[in-house]
Structures are given as structure tokens and as C-alpha cells.
Design an enzyme around this catalytic site. Structure first.
Site, PDB file in Angstrom:
ATOM      1  N   LEU A 131       0.844  -1.196   0.000  1.00 29.21           N
ATOM      2  CA  LEU A 131       0.000   0.000   0.000  1.00 29.21           C
ATOM      3  C   LEU A 131       0.881   1.247   0.000  1.00 29.21           C
ATOM      4  CD1 LEU A 131      -2.956   1.032   0.223  1.00 29.21           C
ATOM      5  CD2 LEU A 131      -2.604   1.117   2.700  1.00 29.21           C
ATOM      6  N   HIS A 235       6.839   1.893  10.754  1.00 27.64           N
ATOM      7  CA  HIS A 235       7.376   3.150  10.259  1.00 27.64           C
ATOM      8  C   HIS A 235       6.335   4.250  10.440  1.00 27.64           C
ATOM      9  CE1 HIS A 235       8.953   6.032   7.279  1.00 27.64           C
ATOM     10  NE2 HIS A 235      10.083   5.337   7.293  1.00 27.64           N
TER      11      HIS A 235
END
Length: 345
Positions: A131, A235
Site C-alpha cells: 500500500l 514506520h
């Protein structure tokens, strides 16, 4: 400013190579599924085209790569992917985080220790991932629609996917490609830097992981704080993706990536919210959209799959949408479609 309905999500194929090369440059280190050389990317897109076009009714080695296209300009604005089966070729390895109880009555001590052990527990699952949305297109629900379209793909033909679905989230990696977890763990076993290992993971059959990964437990308390702090963390750019997964019903499985320590989330396929709430309807054009709700509409089969956000009026199994929506889907008024409706909006 573009709105979500300005985009269509469709099957990616070889003609998208130049657009994906641009995404690769923007995504940067750590986004494994885009870290391919041109030849490998071409092969990936060819496999995607074959997967979407296949006439099958069971999950195999299919790889569905989805392109997010800005309708007006034709720009490739992002991507997402679904793997029908993982872990067969190449193998799918992770670390499972377990708690080991230590105690001694003789000295009156008892404490728990975190331990990482290598596993391939999720072999034979389906996987959603890849994604990514270009920064200038990250607004107005575009990323959410792109994430959800993967589950409408599953709703179109559930038999082509496994009963459990997983998603690996990108772990903590610095802008210059340094992973604290890799520095503390993987580097000592693989004797290469993170970027090299990441590239090999994306472009090989991963036999090197089977050959070199730790064969014995790794005690978390022996790792530096910088590594301990990122185990199971994603992240910064992945926090939105994690929240979307949790909204869909995915949960952290106490399993992390062996390279960057990022979390692996999982859910039963048929419990995923968008897939569960999707319905088959007839679509017709309408002019008046008073009280229309936000929706995601897709073609009803995987072959030729297309999906777009829209506003829809629902009534007795009929979804009324504007002509622009039907054009984006390449459907005619009166044809069948899949729809997910946001009843909150």
C-alpha cells in the site's frame, strides 16, 4: 484539490512499468515490494496481468497488483497488492515474540524475558500489502479507499483467497535506510547491510533467509535499547495503514519481520469488515444525490477488476450513482456491481 472520486483502482499490468518506476524512486528504502530492478518489475506486472485474467476458482500463486490511477491526468498515483498464497514459493519467515518465565525458589527470583524465535506459521495464508500513495495524492480518503479495494477484490471471488489474511507493516527504518533492529540482529547473521538484504528479499526466492537466519532463540534483553524499542513498531508512514487494518478487524499477532522488526497483522478473511459488509447490487444512474452516502463500488469479478469511490443512494438492492462513476468502472446502467457503503457518512 483532488477528491477520492477522482481516482480509479484497477488491475496493474506491463503497460504501467514507467509509472511504477516513479513510485519506486519516491517510496525509498524499506518498501520491499517496490525495490525491484526494471526486469523484475516487468515480470511482476506480467504476473499481475495473468493473475487477474486467470479462469480459476481456488487460491494458488496469483499476485494481484492494483494501480491507483488519477482519472483526469492518467497519473499512477499509488498501488496496493494481494497475494493469493504466501510461504510456498518463496518461503515466508518471521520472528514470533514469546514470553519466557524465569524463576528460582532458591534465590527468590522470578521474572519474564522476551524471546524471538524463527517461525513460518503463516505459510498458506493470503497477504495484503504494497500500500503506497504518492505524497501529493494523500488526502480526502484516497489511501483508505485504496486499502479497502483489496477486500472488495476478495469479496468478488472469495474462493480465490485463503481463509486467513495477513499484512506485514514496514518497520522503523531511517531516511537513509538504516534499521535499528537489523543492526542489532540480522546484520550479525547475514553479514550484509539492510538495503542489500531488503533487495534480496524482494528479488530472490529467499533461500538465503532459510540458510542464514538464526537457528536459536534471540533474547530481547540482550539487544540494545534502540532495537528493543522498535520491535513490533511500524514506520511513521505506516501508522495510518495500521489503523486502517485495525478498523478492518486485523490484530497484531506477536509476530514481526525478521529484517526490520515491523509488526505482522492478521484476520480471518470473512471477518474483514469491508469484505463482510460488501453486497452485490444493480447500479443505475441518477441525477439527484440528496442523502447519498459515501461508498466504494467495484466490478463484480476479478477479471477486469476496477473499483472507485463514489456517492450512492441505496434502495431495494439498487445503487444509484452518477454517470462518471459508471464510466470509471466501465459498467453500463443496470449491470451488477459490488458495493460497500459507509453508513456513518
Amino acid at each position: 484539490m483532488s477528491v477520492a472520486s477522482d481516482y480509479v483502482m484497477r488491475a496493474a499490468g506491463p503497460s504501467d512499468l514507467e509509472g511504477f518506476k516513479q513510485l519506486r524512486e519516491i517510496a525509498g528504502a524499506g518498501f520491499t515490494s517496490l525495490m525491484l530492478d526494471d526486469a523484475a518489475f516487468q515480470a511482476k506486472l506480467e504476473l499481475s496481468e495473468q493473475s487477474f485474467g486467470a479462469d480459476i476458482n481456488a487460491p494458488g500463486a496469483e499476485r494481484y497488483f492494483i494501480a491507483l490511477e488519477h482519472i483526469e491526468t492518467g497519473t499512477l498515483a499509488g498501488c496496493a497488492g494481494v497475494k493469493a498464497t504466501i510461504g510456498e514459493t518463496p518461503p515466508f519467515f518471521n520472528f514470533r515474540l514469546i514470553t519466557e518465565a524465569q524463576s528460582s525458589a532458591a534465590v527468590g527470583r522470578r521474572f519474564d524475558m522476551g524471546v524471538l524465535i524463527g517461525v513460518n506459521d503463516f505459510t498458506g495464508c493470503s497477504e495484503v500489502g504494497s500500500l503506497f500513495v504518492r505524497p501529493e495524492h494523500r488526502a480526502n480518503g484516497v489511501g483508505r479507499a485504496l486499502a479497502q479495494c483489496r477486500y472488495l477484490l476478495m469479496a468478488a471471488q472469495p474462493e480465490r483467497f485463503r481463509s486467513r489474511v495477513v499484512s506485514e507493516l514496514r518497520g522503523v527504518v531511517s531516511p537513509d535506510g538504516v534499521s535499528p533492529f537489523w543492526q542489532a540482529v540480522g546484520r550479525h547473521f547475514f553479514r550484509m547491510d539492510f538495503s542489500e538484504a531488503d533487495k534480496l528479499s524482494a528479488t530472490t526466492d529467499n533461500q538465503f533467509i532459510l540458510d542464514l537466519m538464526p537457528q536459536h532463540p534471540v533474547y530481547v534483553d540482550l539487544l540494545p535499547e534502540s532495537a528493543r524499542a522498535v520491535i513490533g513498531q511500524c514506520h511513521d508512514h505506516g501508522e495510518g495503514a495500521r489503523k486502517l487494518l485495525e478498523w478492518e478487524g486485523f490484530s497484531f499477532s506477536n509476530v514481526v519481520d525478521i529484517f526490520d522488526g515491523g509488526p505482522l497483522m492478521s484476520a480471518p478473511r470473512d471477518a474483514i469488515r469491508t469484505r463482510r459488509e460488501a453486497r452485490r447490487v444493480r447500479v443505475e444512474t441518477a441525477m439527484d444525490f440528496q442523502n447519498a452516502k459515501r461508498a466504494l463500488i467495484a466490478t463484480p469479478a476479478i477479471k477486469g477488476f476496477r473499483c472507485t469511490p463514489a456517492r450512492a443512494l441505496m434502495n431495494d438492492g439498487v445503487a444509484r450513482v452518477d454517470a462518471r462513476t459508471l464510466a470509471a468502472l466501465k459498467l453500463e446502467s443496470g449491470e451488477e456491481a459490488l458495493i460497500w457503503v459507509d453508513d456513518a457518512h
